[in-house]
Design an enzyme around this catalytic site. Structure first.
Site, PDB file in Angstrom:
ATOM      1  N   TYR A  11       0.842  -1.192   0.000  1.00  0.00           N
ATOM      2  CA  TYR A  11       0.000   0.000   0.000  1.00  0.00           C
ATOM      3  C   TYR A  11       0.880   1.246   0.000  1.00  0.00           C
ATOM      4  CZ  TYR A  11      -3.702  -3.248   1.347  1.00  0.00           C
ATOM      5  OH  TYR A  11      -4.583  -4.292   1.374  1.00  0.00           O
TER       6      TYR A  11
ATOM      7  N   ASN B 209     -12.327  -1.861  -4.644  1.00  0.00           N
ATOM      8  CA  ASN B 209     -12.214  -2.350  -6.011  1.00  0.00           C
ATOM      9  C   ASN B 209     -13.442  -3.205  -6.362  1.00  0.00           C
ATOM     10  OD1 ASN B 209     -11.484  -3.592  -8.426  1.00  0.00           O
ATOM     11  ND2 ASN B 209      -9.909  -4.867  -7.484  1.00  0.00           N
TER      12      ASN B 209
ATOM     13  N   CYS C 245      -6.398  -6.584  -6.888  1.00  0.00           N
ATOM     14  CA  CYS C 245      -6.185  -6.007  -5.561  1.00  0.00           C
ATOM     15  C   CYS C 245      -5.535  -7.010  -4.610  1.00  0.00           C
ATOM     16  CB  CYS C 245      -7.486  -5.474  -4.990  1.00  0.00           C
ATOM     17  SG  CYS C 245      -8.849  -6.646  -5.025  1.00  0.00           S
ATOM     18  N   HIS C 246      -5.651  -8.307  -4.917  1.00  0.00           N
ATOM     19  CA  HIS C 246      -5.030  -9.321  -4.065  1.00  0.00           C
ATOM     20  C   HIS C 246      -3.506  -9.239  -4.090  1.00  0.00           C
ATOM     21  CE1 HIS C 246      -5.488 -11.095  -8.079  1.00  0.00           C
ATOM     22  NE2 HIS C 246      -4.388 -11.783  -7.812  1.00  0.00           N
TER      23      HIS C 246
ATOM     24  N   GLU D   1      -1.227 -17.725  -8.421  1.00  0.00           N
ATOM     25  CA  GLU D   1      -0.367 -16.931  -9.301  1.00  0.00           C
ATOM     26  C   GLU D   1       1.118 -17.239  -9.083  1.00  0.00           C
ATOM     27  OE1 GLU D   1      -1.518 -12.826  -9.030  1.00  0.00           O
ATOM     28  OE2 GLU D   1      -3.416 -13.240 -10.045  1.00  0.00           O
TER      29      GLU D   1
END
Length: 157
Positions: free
Chosen positions: A94, A115, A123-124, A154
């Site tokens: 952030y 989001n 956003c993850h 991912e």
């Protein structure tokens, strides 16, 4: 939101996704728990979204080809644009994003939490300075398990 508030409710490896459209554009995805009743929709737009999600579940490096209509303030739109630049398997904090946008980590956190199209607008991939951070304005339970699943998925890509 109830299932009636969605244009479709699609299966996901971690539960279900409520899909909201604005015309033929994707306007929202909501993470729903596994026990949620699915409600497929025969529209071409939902079919395309379902196909794109399945492609992502099969390959976390999948390049999204969706028309999106995320509603939000100019600041939120700027934050979401930054999120779109974070590649799969990578993360940012952030604070990093706040510095890039000359803002505060708290303001960025609010925008990330708001989001409307998670997964697609990733956003993850945003973490706290010292740990996983929250997800969907939550710091425990189902939302955080979804974030962990997405990050693990991912990392395989």
């Amino acid at each position: 939101m109830s299932g009636r508030d969605y244009d479709a409710v699609l299966p996901a490896p971690f539960g279900a996704l409520g899909v909201r459209l604005a015309g033929d554009a994707l306007a929202g995805l909501d993470f729903l728990p596994p026990e949620t009743h699915l409600r497929p929709c025969g529209s071409a737009a939902v079919h395309k979204i379902a196909h794109e999600l399945e492609a992502y579940y099969a390959d976390p490096l999948h390049a999204w080809k969706l028309v999106m209509a995320p509603a939000g303030t100019l600041f939120r739109q700027r934050v979401w644009q930054v999120l779109l630049t974070i590649p799969p398997g990578r993360t940012r904090t952030y604070g990093d994003i706040a510095e890039e946008l000359a803002s505060s980590p708290r303001a960025v956190g609010q925008a990330v939490g708001d989001n409307p199209i998670p997964i697609v607008i990733p956003c993850h991939r945003v973490l706290a300075a010292h740990g996983l951070g929250g997800f969907m304005h939550g710091s425990e339970g189902f939302p955080l398990e979804v974030k962990k699943w997405l990050l693990r998925h991912e990392a395989q890509g």
